[in-house]
Motif scaffolding. Structure first.
Motif, PDB file in Angstrom:
ATOM      1  N   ASP A 240      56.429  22.697   6.382  1.00  0.00           N
ATOM      2  CA  ASP A 240      55.234  21.893   6.141  1.00  0.00           C
ATOM      3  C   ASP A 240      54.992  21.885   4.641  1.00  0.00           C
ATOM      4  O   ASP A 240      55.124  22.927   3.981  1.00  0.00           O
ATOM      5  N   LEU A 241      54.641  20.728   4.101  1.00  0.00           N
ATOM      6  CA  LEU A 241      54.393  20.643   2.662  1.00  0.00           C
ATOM      7  C   LEU A 241      53.291  21.587   2.207  1.00  0.00           C
ATOM      8  O   LEU A 241      53.256  22.004   1.045  1.00  0.00           O
ATOM      9  N   ARG A 242      52.404  21.950   3.108  1.00  0.00           N
ATOM     10  CA  ARG A 242      51.309  22.855   2.730  1.00  0.00           C
ATOM     11  C   ARG A 242      51.703  24.331   2.825  1.00  0.00           C
ATOM     12  O   ARG A 242      50.897  25.201   2.517  1.00  0.00           O
TER      13      ARG A 242
ATOM     14  N   ASN B  59      49.628  15.392  -0.399  1.00  0.00           N
ATOM     15  CA  ASN B  59      50.320  14.545  -1.370  1.00  0.00           C
ATOM     16  C   ASN B  59      50.328  15.111  -2.791  1.00  0.00           C
ATOM     17  O   ASN B  59      51.103  14.638  -3.630  1.00  0.00           O
ATOM     18  N   VAL B  60      49.472  16.085  -3.050  1.00  0.00           N
ATOM     19  CA  VAL B  60      49.432  16.676  -4.393  1.00  0.00           C
ATOM     20  C   VAL B  60      49.841  18.155  -4.330  1.00  0.00           C
ATOM     21  O   VAL B  60      50.903  18.536  -4.813  1.00  0.00           O
TER      22      VAL B  60
ATOM     23  N   VAL C 211      48.859   8.994  -7.518  1.00  0.00           N
ATOM     24  CA  VAL C 211      48.804   9.090  -8.977  1.00  0.00           C
ATOM     25  C   VAL C 211      48.917  10.548  -9.407  1.00  0.00           C
ATOM     26  O   VAL C 211      49.693  10.900 -10.305  1.00  0.00           O
ATOM     27  N   GLN C 212      48.153  11.405  -8.742  1.00  0.00           N
ATOM     28  CA  GLN C 212      48.212  12.825  -9.088  1.00  0.00           C
ATOM     29  C   GLN C 212      49.578  13.422  -8.769  1.00  0.00           C
ATOM     30  O   GLN C 212      50.057  14.323  -9.475  1.00  0.00           O
TER      31      GLN C 212
ATOM     32  N   PHE D  22      54.790  15.318 -11.044  1.00  0.00           N
ATOM     33  CA  PHE D  22      56.203  15.062 -11.284  1.00  0.00           C
ATOM     34  C   PHE D  22      56.514  15.137 -12.776  1.00  0.00           C
ATOM     35  O   PHE D  22      57.484  15.792 -13.195  1.00  0.00           O
ATOM     36  N   GLN D  23      55.691  14.493 -13.589  1.00  0.00           N
ATOM     37  CA  GLN D  23      55.905  14.514 -15.036  1.00  0.00           C
ATOM     38  C   GLN D  23      55.767  15.933 -15.590  1.00  0.00           C
ATOM     39  O   GLN D  23      56.521  16.348 -16.478  1.00  0.00           O
TER      40      GLN D  23
END
Length: 330
Positions: A57-59, A95-96, A146-147, A152-153
């Motif tokens: 899970d991403l979390r 997502n973040v 966006v976040q 990523f950057q």
């Protein structure tokens, strides 16, 4: 002679629409594919296709560290999309924060990352947008993406290797988000609100999957962000007409004013959201009639040779055929 080490790719979102095609394309290009799934019971089709399925899970940062272990590439396609039943905080959790967990695992492993964002980060656009168009998210999902790009950057600066892409209007067999459009046109219940002259840009999923894998393998993609789209944009009027052709009915005629629809959508959301009910009409659904979406993939074409080949008429025809075969259209 030394054997070339195997390329092993972790794919998030492989049980979803785009992720499935990315995983298939990776297999076709000789990758060993590992699919991250929350529920292993839903991974049967992936296993049959020759993929390894791992639970995670991403979390859950620990599960991601295990999933990335031994991988040379990470294709991060999974995300929480727009659903009214979720609190705003959940979008940022997945997502973040979850994306950050995955980037950290990839950085530690030394895996090359391809990160999926969305052209939605540009919000309302004017003309034909490229990667330099203003960032202006219009809802919580777009803000979370966006976040995700900002993360990523940040990870690129920390030494992660990878590329980011913003897809537009993904469609094709296995998709159900455009099913309602096909179904209402087929049933002759579709009504055009407004002029129908806004611009719309669709991307056939197989073209997109090839482009995504290209971003994970081409040296010129490293450190870059790309918009990936279909070969051309169109007007909403043409899109509706071509969809009618695909489902074998005459194109709809007549149009209605847009203002009453906008009022009804806002009222519907206001009534349903406090109860966690998915409203039958969203303001974001009215965007279909009001917001132009036209983009260019010139940067990806120039730097890495991205070249979508499926014409809009052909892609809509393939999609309609799949809907008919699945019994989703009568």
């Amino acid at each position: 002679m030394t054997d070339t080490p195997p390329r092993r790719a972790l794919v998030t979102g492989a049980t979803g629409f785009t992720g499935w095609y990315v995983a298939k394309e990776l297999l076709a290009q000789g990758f060993q594919v590992r699919a991250l799934v929350r529920d292993p019971a839903k991974g049967g089709e992936l296993v049959q296709a020759g993929m390894e399925v791992v639970s995670g899970d991403l979390r859950d940062a620990a599960s991601l560290k295990q999933a990335v272990e031994g991988c040379t590439h990470v294709f991060h396609i999974g995300a929480l999309y727009r659903e009214a039943r979720f609190a705003d905080s959940v979008y940022f959790d997945v997502n973040v924060t979850g994306t950050g967990h995955l980037f950290e695992a990839a950085l530690q492993q030394g895996a090359r990352v391809v990160h999926c964002s969305t052209v939605g980060v540009h919000g309302d656009i004017e003309g034909i947008a490229d990667e330099n168009a203003p960032i202006a998210p219009g809802d919580v999902y777009q803000e979370s993406k966006v976040q995700g790009e900002e993360l990523f950057q940040d990870y690129l600066r920390r030494g992660m290797i990878g590329a980011c892409f913003r897809p537009a209007g993904i469609y094709g067999p296995r998709d159900t988000r455009f099913l309602k459009l096909f179904r209402t046109i087929r049933d002759r219940k579709f009504r055009m609100f407004g002029s129908g002259e806004i611009l719309y840009h669709l991307t056939y999923v197989e073209d997109l999957a090839r482009g995504i894998v290209l971003l994970g393998t081409h040296p010129a993609a490293i450190g870059e962000t790309f918009i990936l789209t279909g070969a051309r944009y169109t007007t909403l009027n043409e899109l509706v007409a071509l969809t009618a052709e695909a489902v074998k009915v005459p194109p709809p005629k007549g149009r209605l004013p847009i203002a009453p629809l906008l009022v009804a959508a806002a009222a519907c959301e206001a009534l349903c959201k406090p109860f966690g009910i998915e409203p039958p009409l969203h303001r974001r659904r009215t965007d279909f009639f009001t917001k132009s979406r036209a983009f260019t993939s010139a940067k990806a074409e120039r730097l890495v040779g991205y070249a979508p080949v499926v014409d809009l008429r052909e892609g809509l025809g393939r999609t309609a055929q799949w809907y008919f075969e699945q019994g989703l259209l009568k």
